[in-house]
Design an enzyme around this catalytic site. Structure first.
Site, PDB file in Angstrom:
ATOM      1  CE  LYS A   6     -18.262   0.124   1.121  1.00  0.00           C
ATOM      2  NZ  LYS A   6     -17.217   1.181   1.842  1.00  0.00           N
ATOM      3  CG  PHE A  14      -0.917  -4.060   4.604  1.00  0.00           C
ATOM      4  CD1 PHE A  14       0.003  -3.251   5.592  1.00  0.00           C
ATOM      5  CD2 PHE A  14      -0.964  -4.845   3.986  1.00  0.00           C
ATOM      6  CE1 PHE A  14       1.393  -2.984   4.577  1.00  0.00           C
ATOM      7  CE2 PHE A  14       0.591  -4.620   3.217  1.00  0.00           C
ATOM      8  CZ  PHE A  14       1.553  -4.226   3.390  1.00  0.00           C
ATOM      9  CG  ASP A  35      -3.622   4.957   0.892  1.00  0.00           C
ATOM     10  OD1 ASP A  35      -3.201   5.337   0.271  1.00  0.00           O
ATOM     11  OD2 ASP A  35      -4.982   5.417   0.776  1.00  0.00           O
ATOM     12  CG  ASP A  65      -2.971   8.913   0.342  1.00  0.00           C
ATOM     13  OD1 ASP A  65      -1.993   9.748  -0.811  1.00  0.00           O
ATOM     14  OD2 ASP A  65      -4.461   8.482  -0.060  1.00  0.00           O
ATOM     15  NE  ARG A  94      -8.855   4.979   5.607  1.00  0.00           N
ATOM     16  CZ  ARG A  94      -8.536   5.043   3.838  1.00  0.00           C
ATOM     17  NH1 ARG A  94     -10.312   4.311   3.380  1.00  0.00           N
ATOM     18  NH2 ARG A  94      -7.606   5.465   3.410  1.00  0.00           N
ATOM     19  CG  ASP A 119      -2.786   6.624  -5.949  1.00  0.00           C
ATOM     20  OD1 ASP A 119      -3.400   7.300  -6.671  1.00  0.00           O
ATOM     21  OD2 ASP A 119      -3.596   6.635  -5.005  1.00  0.00           O
ATOM     22  CE  LYS A 130      -4.818   3.486  -3.785  1.00  0.00           C
ATOM     23  NZ  LYS A 130      -4.643   5.085  -3.805  1.00  0.00           N
ATOM     24  CG  PHE A 140     -14.891  -0.222  -5.852  1.00  0.00           C
ATOM     25  CD1 PHE A 140     -16.003  -0.651  -4.975  1.00  0.00           C
ATOM     26  CD2 PHE A 140     -14.247   0.703  -5.041  1.00  0.00           C
ATOM     27  CE1 PHE A 140     -15.661   0.115  -3.510  1.00  0.00           C
ATOM     28  CE2 PHE A 140     -13.773   0.050  -4.292  1.00  0.00           C
ATOM     29  CZ  PHE A 140     -14.759   0.256  -3.170  1.00  0.00           C
ATOM     30  CG  ASP A 196     -12.682   4.970  -3.721  1.00  0.00           C
ATOM     31  OD1 ASP A 196     -14.454   4.941  -3.655  1.00  0.00           O
ATOM     32  OD2 ASP A 196     -12.259   5.566  -2.864  1.00  0.00           O
ATOM     33  CG  ASP A 197     -10.956   8.422  -8.167  1.00  0.00           C
ATOM     34  OD1 ASP A 197     -10.552   7.871  -7.089  1.00  0.00           O
ATOM     35  OD2 ASP A 197     -10.235   7.907  -9.546  1.00  0.00           O
TER      36      ASP A 197
END
Length: 381
Positions: free
Chosen positions: A75, A115, A120, A124, A129, A192, A223, A267, A271-272
């Site tokens: 975005k 990066f 990440d 994960d 993505r 995290d 984070k 935010f 996201d969660d």
């Protein structure tokens, strides 16, 4: 001959007028600056000493794909916020030099994001993505290359900053903002990743007592809040010459940090919720927070509300890479009406942010945070 020169002059004037009309909402202009940065970075590879032409070409071919695959495509809110911040602080349209400088700084925040995301996604074990396979999932990339690519993307930030800002009076401050923000985000990433710790090379048994809102808020602050919100605002302040050691500068940086911590937490909670409930085709990725046993807002709130029987469902299914287990956790979230709880929270946060923003001095600085809040309020991805 005179008509040719007249045509040339009119063309140049039009180009200049278009450039001067570039604003923080002009994504095409922002992307044009990205192309200049990418071209310079590829030229740096071409100019590496003591490498054969064939090796250089391999590097150029590889990173000519890697950079556009991993850096643009989002975005671009973080990058555009730097431009908006400089506009707000200058209180006028930016000159061509100011716009380009602000856009270059904005793209360095996007490079930092790239990066982090490349790394990440590996940590994960993510699949997609931005609607495409994660970079490490590309058949010609693999995890081995992607780890190194993340490091190279980070290094490119400092190459670009040196190229464009080495003589800028705020160069050291700008460098320190990126260094500090990178460290803060990596601390948050560790918290995290270790919501459930490791033992003997594998995940330790699930310990739901670690999933507390206190831990969650610390993780989010480090984070998400600093790199997704505060960095862009602080870069605008630094570029415009505000010294954090002066009384005025200290107040501005502190106001920015205070509101950015609240925006960042809001935010991340969004996201969660989106990770669990948004369709992957809308979100642009397949959420894996449940499988990865993340200390998310949803699981923290669930643990405040569950009965003993419901807690057993969490214990049996949270952190398992099993589609049926994930389904049961999401059903429990719905049973606890966590989506509705979030909607109430969202409206409360919106009001809190509006009230805080209204108190910021100078008044024109409020526009930057109104811009940020508008970008995230009720977002769907």
């Amino acid at each position: 001959m005179q008509s040719i020169w007249l045509l040339f002059a009119l063309t140049a004037l039009l180009q200049l007028n278009n450039y001067l009309n570039m604003t923080s909402t002009d994504k095409d202009a922002f992307l044009a600056i990205y192309k200049e940065i990418e071209t310079d970075l590829i030229a740096d590879i071409q100019n590496l000493p003591a490498l054969s032409d064939s090796v250089k070409q391999q590097l150029i071919d590889y990173y000519s794909v890697c950079i556009p695959y991993t850096v643009p495509g989002g975005k671009m809110t973080r990058g555009l916020t730097v431009i908006k911040g400089v506009e707000v602080l200058k209180q006028r349209k930016l000159t061509d030099k100011e716009y380009k400088d602000a856009a270059i700084l904005g793209w360095q925040v996007e490079w930092l994001q790239a990066f982090f995301l490349v790394a990440d996604d590996i940590m994960d074990a993510s699949i997609t993505r931005r609607g495409s396979p994660c970079w490490y999932k590309k058949p010609n990339v693999t995890q081995d290359n992607a780890i190194n690519d993340a490091l190279i993307l980070e290094n490119m930030i400092y190459q670009t900053l040196r190229r464009h800002f080495k003589k800028h009076p705020s160069y050291v401050q700008i460098l320190e903002l990126f260094i500090d923000t990178t460290f803060q985000t990596e601390v948050g990433q560790h918290i995290d990743t270790n919501g459930t710790p490791y033992a003997d090379g594998k995940r330790a048994p699930l310990d739901l007592s670690r999933f507390t809102l206190d831990r969650y808020q610390g993780c989010v602050r480090y984070k998400t809040c600093y790199y997704s919100f505060y960095l862009s605002c602080a870069l605008a302040l630094a570029y415009c010459g505000y010294d954090p050691d002066t009384t005025e500068g200290k107040a501005l940086y502190q106001n920015a940090e205070d509101i950015c911590m609240i925006l960042g937490e809001y935010f991340q909670i969004q996201d969660d919720v989106l990770d669990a409930f948004a369709p992957p085709e809308v979100l642009g990725k397949i959420g894996t927070d449940i499988e990865d046993a993340k200390c998310s807002w949803l699981v923290c709130k669930a643990l405040e509300l569950v009965s003993e029987e419901q807690k057993e469902i969490l214990m049996a299914n949270y952190g398992k890479h099993d589609a049926e287990g994930v389904k049961k956790v999401k059903e429990l979230y719905r049973e606890l009406k966590l989506e509705e709880l979030f909607q109430t929270y969202e409206e409360e946060q919106k009001k809190m942010c509006d009230d805080l923003i209204a108190k910021i001095e100078p008044e024109n600085f409020q526009d930057l945070f109104k811009f940020l809040l508008a970008k995230i309020y009720k977002r769907q991805k």
